[in-house]
Design a protein around this motif. Structure first.
Motif, PDB file in Angstrom:
ATOM      1  N   LYS A  49      -1.423   3.407  -5.379  1.00 53.12           N
ATOM      2  CA  LYS A  49      -2.565   3.696  -6.258  1.00 53.12           C
ATOM      3  C   LYS A  49      -2.354   3.286  -7.719  1.00 53.12           C
ATOM      4  O   LYS A  49      -2.520   2.127  -8.065  1.00 53.12           O
ATOM      5  N   PHE A 106      -1.267  14.317   4.140  1.00 58.05           N
ATOM      6  CA  PHE A 106      -1.698  12.958   4.447  1.00 58.05           C
ATOM      7  C   PHE A 106      -0.692  11.982   3.853  1.00 58.05           C
ATOM      8  O   PHE A 106      -0.384  12.053   2.660  1.00 58.05           O
ATOM      9  N   HIS A 107      -0.168  11.105   4.689  1.00 59.35           N
ATOM     10  CA  HIS A 107       0.784  10.109   4.186  1.00 59.35           C
ATOM     11  C   HIS A 107       0.359   8.691   4.545  1.00 59.35           C
ATOM     12  O   HIS A 107       1.189   7.784   4.540  1.00 59.35           O
ATOM     13  N   GLY A 108      -0.907   8.502   4.923  1.00 57.73           N
ATOM     14  CA  GLY A 108      -1.378   7.142   5.167  1.00 57.73           C
ATOM     15  C   GLY A 108      -1.841   6.917   6.586  1.00 57.73           C
ATOM     16  O   GLY A 108      -2.061   7.859   7.355  1.00 57.73           O
ATOM     17  N   VAL A 125       2.185   9.049  -3.820  1.00 59.44           N
ATOM     18  CA  VAL A 125       1.123   8.035  -3.860  1.00 59.44           C
ATOM     19  C   VAL A 125      -0.035   8.517  -4.742  1.00 59.44           C
ATOM     20  O   VAL A 125      -0.625   7.734  -5.491  1.00 59.44           O
ATOM     21  N   VAL A 126      -0.343   9.817  -4.678  1.00 60.67           N
ATOM     22  CA  VAL A 126      -1.388  10.356  -5.557  1.00 60.67           C
ATOM     23  C   VAL A 126      -0.795  10.912  -6.854  1.00 60.67           C
ATOM     24  O   VAL A 126      -1.296  10.650  -7.948  1.00 60.67           O
ATOM     25  N   THR A 173       5.196   4.961   2.551  1.00 51.81           N
ATOM     26  CA  THR A 173       5.679   6.148   3.290  1.00 51.81           C
ATOM     27  C   THR A 173       6.378   5.716   4.582  1.00 51.81           C
ATOM     28  O   THR A 173       7.369   6.323   4.990  1.00 51.81           O
ATOM     29  N   ARG A 196     -10.410  16.332  -2.385  1.00 49.14           N
ATOM     30  CA  ARG A 196     -10.128  16.455  -3.813  1.00 49.14           C
ATOM     31  C   ARG A 196     -10.626  15.228  -4.566  1.00 49.14           C
ATOM     32  O   ARG A 196     -10.817  14.169  -3.996  1.00 49.14           O
ATOM     33  N   ARG A 221      -2.628  17.760  -0.843  1.00 52.21           N
ATOM     34  CA  ARG A 221      -4.072  17.639  -1.024  1.00 52.21           C
ATOM     35  C   ARG A 221      -4.487  18.405  -2.286  1.00 52.21           C
ATOM     36  O   ARG A 221      -4.232  17.999  -3.347  1.00 52.21           O
ATOM     37  N   GLU A 226       4.037  15.952   0.315  1.00 55.45           N
ATOM     38  CA  GLU A 226       3.160  15.689  -0.822  1.00 55.45           C
ATOM     39  C   GLU A 226       3.455  16.824  -1.793  1.00 55.45           C
ATOM     40  O   GLU A 226       3.169  17.986  -1.468  1.00 55.45           O
ATOM     41  N   THR A 244       0.842  -1.199   0.000  1.00 56.06           N
ATOM     42  CA  THR A 244       0.000   0.000   0.000  1.00 56.06           C
ATOM     43  C   THR A 244       0.877   1.249   0.000  1.00 56.06           C
ATOM     44  O   THR A 244       2.094   1.177   0.251  1.00 56.06           O
ATOM     45  N   GLY A 245       0.228   2.374  -0.210  1.00 54.89           N
ATOM     46  CA  GLY A 245       0.918   3.655  -0.131  1.00 54.89           C
ATOM     47  C   GLY A 245       1.367   3.948   1.292  1.00 54.89           C
ATOM     48  O   GLY A 245       2.433   4.543   1.515  1.00 54.89           O
ATOM     49  N   SER A 246       0.563   3.568   2.265  1.00 55.76           N
ATOM     50  CA  SER A 246       0.930   3.813   3.667  1.00 55.76           C
ATOM     51  C   SER A 246       2.225   3.094   4.013  1.00 55.76           C
ATOM     52  O   SER A 246       3.129   3.646   4.655  1.00 55.76           O
ATOM     53  N   ASP A 252       6.123  12.156  -1.400  1.00 51.25           N
ATOM     54  CA  ASP A 252       5.040  11.189  -1.327  1.00 51.25           C
ATOM     55  C   ASP A 252       4.250  11.320  -2.630  1.00 51.25           C
ATOM     56  O   ASP A 252       3.436  12.231  -2.792  1.00 51.25           O
TER      57      ASP A 252
HETATM   58  C1  LIG Z   1      -0.502  11.235  -0.468  1.00 57.49           C
HETATM   59  C2  LIG Z   1      -0.888   9.903   0.096  1.00 57.49           C
HETATM   60  N1  LIG Z   1       0.048   9.172   0.723  1.00 57.49           N
HETATM   61  C3  LIG Z   1      -0.230   7.955   1.223  1.00 57.49           C
HETATM   62  C4  LIG Z   1      -1.501   7.416   1.122  1.00 57.49           C
HETATM   63  C5  LIG Z   1      -1.798   6.076   1.698  1.00 57.49           C
HETATM   64  O1  LIG Z   1      -1.978   5.137   0.692  1.00 57.49           O
HETATM   65  P1  LIG Z   1      -2.815   3.802   1.000  1.00 57.49           P
HETATM   66  O2  LIG Z   1      -4.228   4.237   1.222  1.00 57.49           O
HETATM   67  O3  LIG Z   1      -2.615   2.970  -0.234  1.00 57.49           O
HETATM   68  O4  LIG Z   1      -2.216   3.174   2.195  1.00 57.49           O
HETATM   69  C6  LIG Z   1      -2.497   8.150   0.489  1.00 57.49           C
HETATM   70  C7  LIG Z   1      -3.866   7.596   0.377  1.00 57.49           C
HETATM   71  O5  LIG Z   1      -4.794   8.235  -0.046  1.00 57.49           O
HETATM   72  C8  LIG Z   1      -2.194   9.438  -0.030  1.00 57.49           C
HETATM   73  O6  LIG Z   1      -3.134  10.189  -0.610  1.00 57.49           O
END
Ligand SMILES: Cc1ncc(COP(=O)(O)O)c(C=O)c1O
Length: 430
Positions: free
Chosen positions: A263, A140-142, A237-238, A117, A400, A209, A205, A112-114, A235
Motif C-alpha cells: 500500500k 486478513f493477510h491477502g 500492509v495497512v 505475506t 474500516r 482490521r 495484523e 503486492t501486500g499478498s 503484517d
Molecule cells: C493487512 C493486509 N495484509 C495484506 C493485504 C494484501 O495486500 P494486497 O491487496 O496488496 O495484495 C491487505 C490488503 O488489504 C491487508 O489489509
C-alpha cells in the motif's frame, strides 16, 4: 444510453458480476470512476464522492498529490519497467524503508501486500525448518491460500482449524495454518507451546482490521516467540507508514522479526516488501540458490520503478514533523462529529478510531476480540454504510476506512451531514 449504463454493460460482458474483486454494491452504487483529486472521486457522469476508501489505505496523501503524480510522470519518461536489474528509484526506496522501520536491516521487494505475506511465511518456514504458521481468526493477510484461512468466519472457528474463504484451497495448505483468537495471549501461548515442534511463526495484523491490540498482547507475542523460537511476523500492509513513520512496530514499541509491507510504500502504485532482520531476509540472497536455506522471492514487477517513484515521493511527505499527529487529530474531529449525530439520532453505534483509521460499529463498546466484532449488528453496519454512500460518502460497507492528509473540515462537515441523513433513512424517518 448514459455513460454509466454504457460502462455497466461493458463491465458485465467481460467481468464476473461486472465487478472488481469481491465487492458488488447494490444497483445505483456501482460506480465507474473517471477521475479523482484530493479527498474526492468523480464518476463518468460527473457525480462526486468524498472518498474514505483511499485506495484501501494506500493513499495517505489523498488522490493525485501533485508531486507524486509528477514523480510518476518523470519516471515514466525514464523507464517504465526493468526486470533483473535495479533502478535508482527502487534502491532509494529500499534504503528509506529499511531506515524507517525499527530493527530492520534488509528488505526484499514484492509487487503486492499478498505476495509480501506469502514470502514472509515462506521465510519463517525456511528459517525454522517447520511447516506451520499460527494466524489469528478474523485477520486478513491477502488473497493467497495460506492467508485465506479463518478470514471472516460467521461464527467462532473450530480452533486450531479454520475455514478457508475460497473453494480451491487444498486441505493440506489449510492444515498448515493454526488459528487462534486475537487478543487472547493465554490461548496463543497454549497453542504455540503445544505445537512448537511444527510451528514456524506467528503472523499478526498489529491492529486486526479495526480491533486494537490489548495492552501487553503484542509484547506477549514477542516474548512467546523469543521463548519458543518462532518467527514473529507483523503484517504491516495497512499499518506500515499509516500509524506512524515506523509503522505499528514504532507505534506500539514492539519489534517483529520480519514484516510485510504494501500500500503506502507504493504511493498508489504496485509495490510491496518483506522487511526485517538480515538473517531472515537474507535467505532470499541470490547466491544461496541451489543450496539449503534459500527462499525464492522474485517477480516480474518486483521493485517496479513507477511504484518506487510514487512511493518515494509519498514517503517524503510522511517524514514531515507532525504529519501523523495532524491526520490523527483530523480523524478524531471527524469522529466527534459522527458520534454527536449517532447520539442525537439514538443510533446504538460507536465510532472506532485508531490514528487515521475509523469505522462505525453497531455495538456498545470497542471490540477487543473477533467474537466481540461478530456480536456487533453487522447488517446494521452495512445498511448505514450503504446509506452514507447514497449520500455521497465513499466507504466499503462494513469495513474500516481512512482519513488522508487531503481531507479537510469541509469534507468532515459534509460527512457529518450525510450521516445525519443516513440515520434518518435507516430509522425509517424519511
Ligand atoms: C493487512 C493486509 N495484509 C495484506 C493485504 C494484501 O495486500 P494486497 O491487496 O496488496 O495484495 C491487505 C490488503 O488489504 C491487508 O489489509
Amino acid at each position: 444510453m448514459s455513460a454509466h449504463g454504457h460502462y455497466r454493460d461493458l463491465a458485465e460482458r467481460s467481468l464476473p458480476g461486472g465487478a472488481l474483486g469481491t465487492r458488488l454494491n447494490p444497483e445505483g452504487l456501482r460506480m465507474t470512476i473517471a477521475t479523482a483529486s484530493g479527498s474526492r472521486i468523480i464518476d463518468v457522469e460527473g457525480s462526486e464522492w468524498i472518498d474514505y476508501v483511499c485506495g484501501a489505505g494506500a493513499l495517505i496523501l489523498g488522490h493525485q498529490p501533485p508531486d507524486v503524480v509528477e514523480a510518476v510522470q518523470r519516471q515514466a519518461g525514464r523507464t517504465l519497467h526493468q526486470y533483473g536489474a535495479l533502478t535508482d528509484v527502487a534502491i532509494e526506496l529500499a534504503d528509506l524503508v529499511v531506515a524507517a522501520i525499527p530493527g530492520a536491516e534488509r528488505m526484499v521487494f514484492t509487487t503486492t501486500g499478498s505476495e509480501a505475506t506469502a514470502y514472509a511465511m515462506r521465510i519463517a518456514r525456511a528459517a525454522t525448518g517447520k511447516p506451520k504458521i499460527l494466524k489469528f481468526e478474523g485477520a486478513f493477510h491477502g488473497n493467497h491460500d495460506y492467508a485465506g484461512v479463518a478470514v471472516s468466519p460467521g461464527e467462532p472457528s473450530p480452533y486450531p482449524q479454520g475455514v478457508p474463504f475460497s473453494d480451491g484451497t487444498p486441505d493440506a495448505v489449510r492444515d498448515t495454518m493454526l488459528i487462534s483468537p486475537y487478543n487472547d495471549l493465554d490461548a496463543v501461548a497454549d497453542m504455540a507451546r503445544r505445537h512448537a515442534h511444527e510451528l514456524a511463526g506467528i503472523i499478526v495484523e498489529p491492529i486486526q482490521r479495526i480491533i486494537s491490540p490489548l495492552p501487553g498482547f503484542l509484547e506477549g507475542l514477542r516474548s512467546l516467540c523469543d521463548e519458543t523460537g518462532l518467527v514473529l511476523i507483523f503484517d504491516e500492509v495497512v499499518t506500515g507508514f499509516r500509524l506512524s513513520y515506523g509503522g505499528a512496530q514504532e507505534y506500539f514499541g514492539v519489534e517483529a522479526d520480519i514484516a510485510s509491507y504494501g500500500k503506502i510504500i507504493g504511493g498508489g502504485g504496485p509495490m510491496g516488501a518483506v522487511v526485517g532482520k538480515a538473517e531472515l531476509v537474507d535467505l532470499t540472497h541470490p547466491d544461496r540458490q541451489g543450496s539449503s536455506g534459500f527462499v525464492y522471492a522474485s517477480g516480474t514487477l518486483h521493485g517496479n520503478p513507477l511504484g518506487a517513484a510514487a512511493g518515494l515521493a509519498t514517503l517524503g511527505h510522511l517524514a514531515d514533523p507532525g504529519f501523523y499527529e495532524s491526520v490523527a487529530e483530523a480523524t478524531e474531529r471527524l469522529a466527534e462529529g459522527l458520534r454527536r449525530v449517532l447520539a442525537d439520532q439514538r443510533i446504538p453505534a460507536i465510532v472506532e478510531t485508531i490514528g487515521s483509521i475509523w469505522q462505525i460499529l453497531h455495538m456498545p463498546r470497542s471490540p477487543t476480540t473477533y467474537t466481540d466484532f461478530l456480536s456487533s449488528d453487522r447488517a446494521a453496519n452495512v445498511a448505514l454504510d450503504l446509506e452514507l454512500m447514497r449520500n455521497g460518502i465513499n466507504v466499503i460497507p462494513g469495513l474500516r476506512r481512512f482519513v488522508s492528509a487531503a481531507h479537510g473540515e469541509d469534507d468532515f462537515d459534509s460527512t457529518v451531514a450525510a450521516l445525519e441523513r443516513a440515520c434518518l433513512v435507516v430509522k425509517g424517518d424519511t
